[in-house]
Design a protein around this motif. Structure first.
Motif, mmCIF file in Angstrom:
data_model
loop_
_atom_site.group_PDB
_atom_site.id
_atom_site.type_symbol
_atom_site.label_atom_id
_atom_site.label_comp_id
_atom_site.label_asym_id
_atom_site.label_seq_id
_atom_site.Cartn_x
_atom_site.Cartn_y
_atom_site.Cartn_z
ATOM 1 N N GLU A 713 0.833 -1.201 0.000
ATOM 2 C CA GLU A 713 0.000 0.000 0.000
ATOM 3 C C GLU A 713 0.872 1.258 0.000
ATOM 4 O OE1 GLU A 713 -2.414 -0.412 3.433
ATOM 5 O OE2 GLU A 713 -3.938 -1.640 2.437
ATOM 6 N N SER A 714 1.938 1.229 0.811
ATOM 7 C CA SER A 714 2.848 2.374 0.866
ATOM 8 C C SER A 714 3.483 2.624 -0.495
ATOM 9 C CB SER A 714 3.936 2.113 1.920
ATOM 10 O OG SER A 714 4.869 3.168 1.943
ATOM 11 N N LEU A 715 3.874 1.544 -1.184
ATOM 12 C CA LEU A 715 4.453 1.684 -2.522
ATOM 13 C C LEU A 715 3.438 2.293 -3.478
ATOM 14 C CD1 LEU A 715 6.746 1.081 -4.527
ATOM 15 C CD2 LEU A 715 5.764 -1.210 -4.835
ATOM 16 N N LEU A 716 2.185 1.875 -3.344
ATOM 17 C CA LEU A 716 1.125 2.414 -4.195
ATOM 18 C C LEU A 716 0.961 3.915 -3.975
ATOM 19 C CD1 LEU A 716 -1.383 2.085 -6.058
ATOM 20 C CD2 LEU A 716 -2.700 1.548 -4.005
ATOM 21 N N TYR A 717 0.901 4.333 -2.697
ATOM 22 C CA TYR A 717 0.695 5.748 -2.395
ATOM 23 C C TYR A 717 1.892 6.603 -2.820
ATOM 24 C CZ TYR A 717 -3.659 4.998 0.165
ATOM 25 O OH TYR A 717 -4.947 4.713 0.492
ATOM 26 N N ARG A 718 3.120 6.078 -2.607
ATOM 27 C CA ARG A 718 4.306 6.844 -3.022
ATOM 28 C C ARG A 718 4.350 6.997 -4.537
ATOM 29 N NH1 ARG A 718 7.088 3.366 0.426
ATOM 30 N NH2 ARG A 718 8.291 2.539 -1.320
ATOM 31 N N SER A 719 4.012 5.914 -5.241
ATOM 32 C CA SER A 719 4.003 5.969 -6.702
ATOM 33 C C SER A 719 2.979 6.983 -7.199
ATOM 34 C CB SER A 719 3.692 4.585 -7.284
ATOM 35 O OG SER A 719 4.647 3.646 -6.885
ATOM 36 N N ALA A 720 1.781 6.983 -6.571
ATOM 37 C CA ALA A 720 0.739 7.946 -6.962
ATOM 38 C C ALA A 720 1.187 9.367 -6.690
ATOM 39 C CB ALA A 720 -0.557 7.621 -6.217
ATOM 40 N N SER A 721 1.891 9.561 -5.566
ATOM 41 C CA SER A 721 2.351 10.903 -5.213
ATOM 42 C C SER A 721 3.360 11.432 -6.220
ATOM 43 C CB SER A 721 2.969 10.869 -3.808
ATOM 44 O OG SER A 721 3.507 12.118 -3.470
ATOM 45 N N LEU A 730 -4.316 5.822 -10.359
ATOM 46 C CA LEU A 730 -2.907 5.607 -10.708
ATOM 47 C C LEU A 730 -2.753 4.916 -12.065
ATOM 48 C CD1 LEU A 730 0.079 5.702 -9.936
ATOM 49 C CD2 LEU A 730 -0.224 3.541 -8.730
ATOM 50 N N VAL A 731 -3.493 3.856 -12.300
ATOM 51 C CA VAL A 731 -3.362 3.115 -13.553
ATOM 52 C C VAL A 731 -3.732 4.000 -14.736
ATOM 53 C CG1 VAL A 731 -4.234 1.166 -14.898
ATOM 54 C CG2 VAL A 731 -3.763 0.883 -12.468
ATOM 55 N N GLU A 732 -4.849 4.733 -14.586
ATOM 56 C CA GLU A 732 -5.278 5.619 -15.666
ATOM 57 C C GLU A 732 -4.216 6.681 -15.957
ATOM 58 O OE1 GLU A 732 -8.916 8.769 -16.648
ATOM 59 O OE2 GLU A 732 -9.025 7.462 -14.878
ATOM 60 N N LYS A 733 -3.639 7.249 -14.901
ATOM 61 C CA LYS A 733 -2.610 8.277 -15.067
ATOM 62 C C LYS A 733 -1.355 7.699 -15.722
ATOM 63 C CE LYS A 733 -0.823 12.416 -14.210
ATOM 64 N NZ LYS A 733 -1.319 13.664 -14.829
ATOM 65 N N LEU A 734 -0.972 6.488 -15.303
ATOM 66 C CA LEU A 734 0.205 5.844 -15.887
ATOM 67 C C LEU A 734 -0.012 5.547 -17.367
ATOM 68 C CD1 LEU A 734 1.276 3.365 -13.052
ATOM 69 C CD2 LEU A 734 2.563 5.343 -13.868
ATOM 70 N N GLN A 735 -1.195 5.061 -17.693
ATOM 71 C CA GLN A 735 -1.511 4.788 -19.100
ATOM 72 C C GLN A 735 -1.418 6.076 -19.924
ATOM 73 O OE1 GLN A 735 -5.368 2.978 -18.641
ATOM 74 N NE2 GLN A 735 -4.523 0.889 -18.742
ATOM 75 N N GLN A 736 -1.885 7.179 -19.335
ATOM 76 C CA GLN A 736 -1.811 8.476 -20.023
ATOM 77 C C GLN A 736 -0.363 8.882 -20.246
ATOM 78 O OE1 GLN A 736 -3.995 11.591 -18.000
ATOM 79 N NE2 GLN A 736 -2.813 13.205 -19.016
ATOM 80 N N LEU A 737 0.467 8.701 -19.201
ATOM 81 C CA LEU A 737 1.885 9.067 -19.327
ATOM 82 C C LEU A 737 2.605 8.165 -20.345
ATOM 83 C CD1 LEU A 737 2.790 9.700 -15.584
ATOM 84 C CD2 LEU A 737 2.562 11.412 -17.395
#
Length: 878
Positions: A713-721, A730-737
């Motif tokens: 969970e911490s990895l997920l939140y840091r990645s989103a940040s 997060l997935v949608e944003k990563l796909q956009q990037l």
């Protein structure tokens, strides 16, 4: 089938004679690294014969699956070319571990030969060791002296190795009559054409030491072996083992699949039928027992066997995968007595097909080269050159053993010396890692201890502490009477609650104490010899002497965590079989307080969906809080219960311990929680391949699982940040990037191409000529990776002429020269230009007449090197 009748009657006869029936061990000797595959009935009893362990029975009988394709016993290259060689066979055997000896063994063999096998007495002969008067006299009770032959050490004396148990042996032979030779006795028939050996009785009565001296064993033993296929062939009166019932059934299936008719007398096609029938048994039983074809160890040998079967299949017109179509015939013939074939049917079928498809692709790539090499060798020296053999191996993946087999089948040799020279140049050497274990002592030390004091009594299933008497202390591999404060040692007690590392479960830790202030911290618990429990650690305070009484208390919290993980391992095993199939078998495990690791045989990666399903199944069983029961039962009864899992590498006594969670039953000596709910939570942390055909799952439970979830969970939140997104987006944003990055790369590629096109136009504007030959020679501002592509673009625009370009990179430089076809005809060559200018930059290179390249160490001289192009062109014109 006669084979099935003889197998069952043999086992029943010896069971009636109070022999414990021991199921065939798998063909994979998990506990004996000296063997590639099990090759004799005594293999699974080797530790008993060597005196390393003991069993609850002193008499045993088995029908052992054997494979001989490596090491001392390697029959692979003979299969198909003879009537008697097989890579897979069954060995019927009866064994005595210090119980009966020669008299009973000879009587049993005679009764089985004449009553079970029903061989005519007048056709039976016996050989004995020339100095074994006892055996000779015993045989005279059944046979006249004229049919008892005394033979020398080569034929009738057996040794387990250079040192160790050994003794004379006695062989039973069947006389096939004068039609098979003029030899009058087995001694006159060294090739065994008339007098066929079908049973060997080994009388282990000596122990040979390093000096070659033989001392009598305190408990002489019996080890016998009768080849089932050979016995059946004699009974059926057929010329070849391949005409016996099981193999003939498989051959009939090959006939159906190939459309070709088998005839034993057809020397051209008969070997192909023989090879396929034999190799299919080896492949099927090995895969069922956990081996996967690969490029290493047993898997490498198995792949070699499969490829040989495929090559022989091609001679029958079988140019597509076919082994899986023949496999059902093997199940029909042997599946009733060997249920592992049924249990692994889908896996065997899939692996056979995948391996055949892969090899057929290899043959397609390298087949024409192979055929050319074979044809050339047949025309000239009758030998495949070392260079050709290396090319087949290096480029197309043909192992040298396979090349040797192909050569033998084609009546050719291989130039091995040259091959080995080329391979040694290409081989990367690796060094084995060495690790030492503190407070180790030789096994013989503990063997003598166990003989004197007996086995340690383990009380740890029910008690977390126990009072015990110090029977021995070991320091630096030697027994001592007393240990002083601060010393490391092994402490051996008569009774203990400490579990010794075994079956993948780590040993207990804790402390040994007494009322006088003694404190011995136990850092590990191991079993250096069967039945011996050694507490390994350091004396923190007080003095400890042999004969003292101590209270041993294990680390209870650590034990509970281990127990939770061990029970979770059993549930995981059950879930893997539910999701992936019944073929899943444990190939190793580790159970400690922090995690569990489970290795299993499986031929492909586990998908994300399968992992989720496995995890869900385990957690469902954890939440159901089922009772975990343990109880003992007779091993023979456990073997009959197909619902109880048992592991190939383990040695079981007459009574075994069952861990029962209703849906999961396993033979296991480890410690377990009493309720599955105490596991708390199960999470898979990692899944991957550790070897060809072997997968590994690492998992955590309880608080470690909670910790793992938080870390994820911490990895997920840091990645989103980092990318300024909400975790849910997060997935949608990563796909956009990723899409934006893709578009930017495409734009950069377009811009680069446009810039290069502009540069081409600029260079064409500065086109020079030498005696009417257009040429461009200059430095360009490009990445070295783009130099060749750009040069092609430039030459395409020029159509005719010479190009010589250079680029700088980190103090070094790259040169390239390209010459149009019409200029090449005039004698201008790109490789000559490169060879002429490369030395100026401290480089060297080469290529062909139309294009050549070079690397240079000194980029400061690049301009000077490029100027020399004009000079070279002027000289070439002259």
């Amino acid at each position: 089938m006669l084979s099935q009748q003889f197998r069952r009657k043999f086992l029943d006869y010896f069971r009636d004679k109070e022999h414990a029936w021991v199921a065939s061990s798998p063909v994979v000797p998990h506990d004996d690294p000296s063997l590639l595959f099990i090759n004799a009935g005594m293999n699974q009893f080797k530790d008993v014969f060597l005196g390393q362990t003991s069993r609850d029975y002193t008499r045993a009988v088995s029908s052992q699956k054997c494979i001989r394709v490596g090491g001392k016993h390697n029959d692979l290259e003979n299969v198909g070319h003879t009537s008697r060689h097989l890579t897979f066979f069954e060995m019927l055997g009866n064994f005595s571990f210090g119980d009966y000896f020669k008299k009973e063994a000879i009587r049993f063999a005679w009764e089985v030969s004449t009553e079970i096998f029903d061989f005519p007495v007048e056709q039976l002969w016996v050989t004995v060791f020339t100095d074994d008067d006892e055996a000779e006299e015993l045989w005279k009770e059944y046979l006249p002296a004229s049919r008892i032959c005394c033979m020398g050490e080569k034929d009738n004396f057996w040794s387990m190795g250079e040192i160790g148990p050994c003794g004379p042996c006695s062989e039973l032979h069947f006389d096939r009559g004068e039609a098979y030779g003029s030899a009058r006795t087995p001694a006159e028939d060294p090739d065994g054409e008339r007098f066929i050996e079908f049973w060997n009785l080994v009388f282990m009565q000596y122990n040979k030491d390093a000096a070659g001296q033989m001392q009598p064993l305190p408990k002489p033993s019996i080890d016998t072996g009768a080849g089932l296929e050979r016995v059946v062939a004699l009974k059926m009166g057929v010329e070849s083992l391949f005409e016996t019932d099981i193999l003939r059934t498989i051959i009939a299936s090959v006939e159906n699949v190939s459309g070709k008719k088998y005839a034993a007398s057809n020397s051209a096609q008969a070997p192909s039928f023989h090879v396929i029938a034999d190799h299919l048994r080896t492949l099927s039983f090995a895969i069922a027992d956990g081996v996967q074809p690969s490029n290493v160890d047993r898997g490498y040998v198995l792949r070699k066997v499969l490829r040989r079967a495929v090559r022989y299949g091609r001679s029958l017109g079988l140019n597509k995968p076919f082994l899986a179509n023949v496999f059902p015939a093997l199940i029909d013939a042997m599946g009733e007595d060997f249920p592992e074939l049924h249990a692994s049917q889908d896996r065997i079928t899939e692996i056979l097909t995948l391996e055949e498809e892969a090899f057929l692709r290899t043959l397609k790539r390298g087949g024409s080269l192979l055929n050319d090499i074979l044809e050339e060798a047949k025309k000239s020296s009758r030998s495949i050159g070392g260079g050709d053999a290396f090319r087949l191996k290096d480029t197309y993946g043909f192992p040298i053993e396979e090349i040797l087999l192909i050569a033998k089948d084609a009546d050719l040799t291989v130039e091995l010396e040259k091959f080995e020279s080329l391979e040694s140049e290409a081989r990367e050497k690796s060094r084995a890692a060495h690790k030492s274990v503190r407070q180790e002592a030789s096994q013989s030390l503990f063997k003598e201890y166990e003989k004197k004091h007996g086995s340690s009594i383990f009380l740890g299933y029910d008690d977390l502490s126990a009072e015990g008497r110090v029977m021995a202390l070991v320091v630096d591999g030697e027994f001592v009477d007393v240990i002083a404060e601060g010393r490391e040692a092994m402490v051996l007690l008569d009774k203990t609650a400490f579990y010794a590392e075994q079956g993948g479960q780590v040993g207990d830790t804790g402390a040994l104490k007494n009322e006088r202030g003694l404190l011995f911290e136990v850092e590990d618990t191991r079993s250096p010899y069967s039945g011996v429990i050694a507490h390994i650690g350091r004396l923190k305070s007080g003095k400890l002497a042999a004969g003292d009484t101590v209270l041993g208390k294990i680390d209870q919290r650590r034990r509970q965590l281990i127990a939770n993980n061990h029970t979770a391992t059993h549930i995981l095993h059950w879930a893997l079989q539910r999701v992936l199939g019944a073929h899943i078998k444990q190939a190793g495990s580790v159970v400690d307080p922090d995690r569990l690791r489970f290795d299993f045989a499986h031929h492909k990666a586990v998908t994300e969906e399968e992992l989720h399903e496995i995890e869900d199944l385990v957690n469902d069983k954890v939440r159901s809080n089922d009772a975990v029961q343990t109880y003992e039962m007779r091993y023979e009864e456990a073997q009959k219960d197909t619902g109880i899992k048992q592991f190939f590498g383990d040695k079981y006594g007459n009574r075994v311990r069952v861990v029962d969670i209703d849906y999961s039953k396993e033979l296991c000596g480890g410690t377990h929680t009493d309720e599955s709910g105490k596991i708390g939570l199960f999470r898979i942390a990692k899944e991957g391949s550790i070897a060809a055909g072997v997968r590994r799952i690492e998992a955590v439970t309880g608080r470690e699982a909670e910790k793992f979830v938080r870390e994820q969970e911490s990895l997920l939140y840091r990645s989103a940040s980092v990318i300024a997104a909400q975790p849910s987006a997060l997935v949608e944003k990563l796909q956009q990037l990723v899409e934006e990055n893709k578009q930017l790369k495409q734009q950069v590629k377009r811009d680069k191409k446009q810039g290069q096109q502009q540069l081409v136009e600029e260079l064409l504007g500065d086109l020079e000529t030498v005696n009417g030959i257009p040429f461009i020679s200059c430095e360009v501002a490009l990445d070295a990776a783009d130099l060749r592509t750009f040069t092609d673009m430039l030459m395409d625009k020029m159509c005719s002429g010479v190009v010589c370009l250079g680029v700088r990179s980190n103090g070094k430089c790259q040169l390239i020269s390209k010459v149009s076809p019409d200029m090449v005809k005039k004698g201008i060559k790109a490789n000559d230009i490169i060879k002429g200018i490369a030395p100026a930059v401290g480089g060297r290179g080469g290529g062909k007449a139309d294009m050549a390249q070079a690397g240079g160490k000194d980029s400061s001289k690049l301009t000077e090197a490029l100027r020399q192009t004009r000079v070279l062109l002027e000289r070439s014109i002259q």
